[in-house]
Design a protein around this motif. Sequence first.
Motif, PDB file in Angstrom:
ATOM      1  N   ARG A 172       0.802  -1.376  -0.025  1.00  0.00           N
ATOM      2  CA  ARG A 172      -0.113   0.052   0.061  1.00  0.00           C
ATOM      3  C   ARG A 172       0.717   1.258  -0.071  1.00  0.00           C
ATOM      4  N   ASN A 173       2.203   1.342   0.311  1.00  0.00           N
ATOM      5  CA  ASN A 173       3.169   2.207   0.372  1.00  0.00           C
ATOM      6  C   ASN A 173       4.358   2.019  -0.485  1.00  0.00           C
ATOM      7  N   PRO A 174       4.292   2.152  -1.814  1.00  0.00           N
ATOM      8  CA  PRO A 174       5.247   1.745  -2.708  1.00  0.00           C
ATOM      9  C   PRO A 174       6.484   2.938  -2.411  1.00  0.00           C
ATOM     10  N   LYS A 175       7.592   2.372  -2.850  1.00  0.00           N
ATOM     11  CA  LYS A 175       8.884   3.195  -2.799  1.00  0.00           C
ATOM     12  C   LYS A 175       8.729   4.442  -3.612  1.00  0.00           C
ATOM     13  N   CYS A 176       9.245   5.543  -3.418  1.00  0.00           N
ATOM     14  CA  CYS A 176       9.140   6.786  -4.251  1.00  0.00           C
ATOM     15  C   CYS A 176      10.366   7.782  -3.770  1.00  0.00           C
ATOM     16  N   ASN A 177      10.832   8.366  -4.689  1.00  0.00           N
ATOM     17  CA  ASN A 177      11.711   9.445  -4.492  1.00  0.00           C
ATOM     18  C   ASN A 177      11.178  10.772  -4.346  1.00  0.00           C
ATOM     19  N   GLY A 178       9.934  10.765  -3.425  1.00  0.00           N
ATOM     20  CA  GLY A 178       8.964  12.018  -3.548  1.00  0.00           C
ATOM     21  C   GLY A 178       7.779  11.669  -3.025  1.00  0.00           C
ATOM     22  N   LYS A 179       6.489  12.276  -3.353  1.00  0.00           N
ATOM     23  CA  LYS A 179       5.479  11.996  -2.797  1.00  0.00           C
ATOM     24  C   LYS A 179       4.681  11.552  -3.999  1.00  0.00           C
ATOM     25  N   LEU A 180       4.123  10.323  -3.876  1.00  0.00           N
ATOM     26  CA  LEU A 180       3.091   9.670  -4.850  1.00  0.00           C
ATOM     27  C   LEU A 180       1.943  10.451  -5.209  1.00  0.00           C
ATOM     28  N   PRO A 181       1.149  10.259  -6.200  1.00  0.00           N
ATOM     29  CA  PRO A 181       0.012  10.800  -6.355  1.00  0.00           C
ATOM     30  C   PRO A 181      -1.210  10.205  -5.372  1.00  0.00           C
ATOM     31  N   PRO A 182      -2.186  10.675  -4.911  1.00  0.00           N
ATOM     32  CA  PRO A 182      -3.166  10.214  -3.903  1.00  0.00           C
ATOM     33  C   PRO A 182      -3.671   8.896  -4.867  1.00  0.00           C
ATOM     34  N   GLY A 183      -4.230   8.045  -4.284  1.00  0.00           N
ATOM     35  CA  GLY A 183      -5.055   7.037  -4.365  1.00  0.00           C
ATOM     36  C   GLY A 183      -4.878   5.727  -3.682  1.00  0.00           C
ATOM     37  N   SER A 184      -5.336   4.701  -4.019  1.00  0.00           N
ATOM     38  CA  SER A 184      -5.153   3.285  -3.234  1.00  0.00           C
ATOM     39  C   SER A 184      -4.641   2.371  -4.137  1.00  0.00           C
ATOM     40  N   MET A 185      -3.943   1.348  -3.502  1.00  0.00           N
ATOM     41  CA  MET A 185      -3.313   0.264  -4.352  1.00  0.00           C
ATOM     42  C   MET A 185      -4.160  -1.074  -3.996  1.00  0.00           C
ATOM     43  N   GLY A 186      -5.144  -0.793  -3.394  1.00  0.00           N
ATOM     44  CA  GLY A 186      -6.266  -1.941  -3.404  1.00  0.00           C
ATOM     45  C   GLY A 186      -5.600  -3.123  -2.659  1.00  0.00           C
ATOM     46  N   PHE A 187      -5.890  -4.375  -2.890  1.00  0.00           N
ATOM     47  CA  PHE A 187      -5.587  -5.623  -2.245  1.00  0.00           C
ATOM     48  C   PHE A 187      -4.118  -5.760  -2.696  1.00  0.00           C
TER      49      PHE A 187
ATOM     50  N   GLY B 201       3.236  18.576  -8.060  1.00  0.00           N
ATOM     51  CA  GLY B 201       3.814  18.191  -6.691  1.00  0.00           C
ATOM     52  C   GLY B 201       4.096  16.934  -6.101  1.00  0.00           C
ATOM     53  N   TYR B 202       3.628  16.033  -7.514  1.00  0.00           N
ATOM     54  CA  TYR B 202       3.862  14.468  -6.914  1.00  0.00           C
ATOM     55  C   TYR B 202       4.740  13.943  -7.804  1.00  0.00           C
ATOM     56  N   THR B 203       5.353  12.784  -7.853  1.00  0.00           N
ATOM     57  CA  THR B 203       6.260  11.989  -8.392  1.00  0.00           C
ATOM     58  C   THR B 203       5.655  10.561  -8.987  1.00  0.00           C
ATOM     59  N   ILE B 204       5.692  10.506  -9.895  1.00  0.00           N
ATOM     60  CA  ILE B 204       5.429   9.132 -10.818  1.00  0.00           C
ATOM     61  C   ILE B 204       6.541   8.217 -10.739  1.00  0.00           C
ATOM     62  N   PRO B 205       6.973   7.340 -10.176  1.00  0.00           N
ATOM     63  CA  PRO B 205       8.077   6.462 -10.076  1.00  0.00           C
ATOM     64  C   PRO B 205       8.636   5.850 -11.458  1.00  0.00           C
TER      65      PRO B 205
END
Length: 345
Positions: A9-24, A238-242
Motif C-alpha cells: 500500500r506504500n510503494p517506494k518513491c523518491n518524492g510524494k506519490l499521487p493520491p489513491g489506493s493500491m487496493g489488495f 507536486g507529485y512523483t510518478i516513479p
Amino acid sequence: MGASTVRWRNPKCNGKLPPGSMGFPLIGETLAFLSANKTLDMPPFVKKRAKKYGPIFRTSLAGRPVVISSDPEFNYYVFQQEGKLVERWYMDSFAKLLHQDAARINGQKNIHKYLRNLILGHFGPEVLKEKMLPKLEDAINQKMHGWSKLSSFELKDKTSAMIFDFTAKELFGYEAEKSCDNFGESFTNFLQGLMSFPINIPGTAYHKCVQVINESLRLGSVAPGILRRTLQDIQVNGYTIPKGWALMVVPAALQLNPNSYEDPLAFNPWRWQTISANVTAKNYIPFGAGMTSCAGADFSKVLMGVFFHVMVTKYRLTTIKGGEVIRSPTLGFEGFHIKVSAKHE
C-alpha cells in the motif's frame, strides 16, 4: 496488518506519490476496473476516483502500479515526451498471447515503426485519395445490399465483420466468401484477449459529415486508456510518478468532460461548428496523440464517412430492438438489431 501489506500500500518513491489506493495485494483494484457497467459516460472507476483524489491518481491493476490521468495539460505533455520520459507499453496480456517476454516486446521500437509503415502503405492518406475510396464504396454498397435481404441483424457484428473482411483483403488478400474459416470471429476473440488483463477472472475476456464523425469518435471512446511506461521519475503537480510505473491516459475522461463539452453525453454533431482548436488539441484524442497516434486514423474516418454516405443516400434503417452500452472495461454495444431497406423499394 502484515509488513508485506504495508509495503504494497506504500510503494517506494523518491518524492510524494499521487493520491489513491493500491487496493489488495497482487489483485489491486483490478476487479473494480473490470466491473461491467451500462453507461456511455466515462468509466465509473475513473470518475469516482478522480472526484475523490483529483485528475491524477494511483492504483494497481493486475499486479502493476499504475497512475491514471484525466488531466489534459499533463496528458498533452506526456504525448510530447515519447521516447524521452515515457515509452509505449503493451500490457502483459499482449506478451502472453504471443508467448513473448513483455520487456523484450516493449523494448523493440522497430516493431511499431514497421507496423505503422505497413498500415500507412495500405491505408495512408495518399492511398486513400488515389485508389481506396471507390473500392471502399463498392464494398460497402455490396454489404448493404446483402443486409437489405435480411429480416434483421445485429449491427455491431455485421459492421465489425465488414471492416475486418475489407482490411484483411487489402492487407493479405483474404476473401471471406471463399474461406471456410471465420477469421473475423477469431480476430475479435484475439482483440478481446489483448484488451484484457492477464488474470483469470470469470467473465473477463470520417463539412457535416466530418461533424458526425467527430461526435461519434468523441462519444465512442472504445479503449479504457492509452498506456505508457515511465522511463524516469516524472514530476507533476507536486507529485512523483516513479520510473517503471505504468501510466494510463483516459480519452473518455477528456472527451466527456463537461468543462470542455456542453452536455457531453448528448449526441450533438453541430457542436463542432463552434469548438475551438484549443479545446480539441488537448481534450480530443480518439486516436491518441503525438508521434505515435494511430496510423489507421485517416482510414477510420474515411470509412465512417463513406458508410454514412451510402446508408443515408441509398437505404433506410429501422430499429428492430434496442441494444445497450456495456463497458467491461472496453466500450461495446450489444444486442442492437436493425433492418436495412433500399430506398427505391
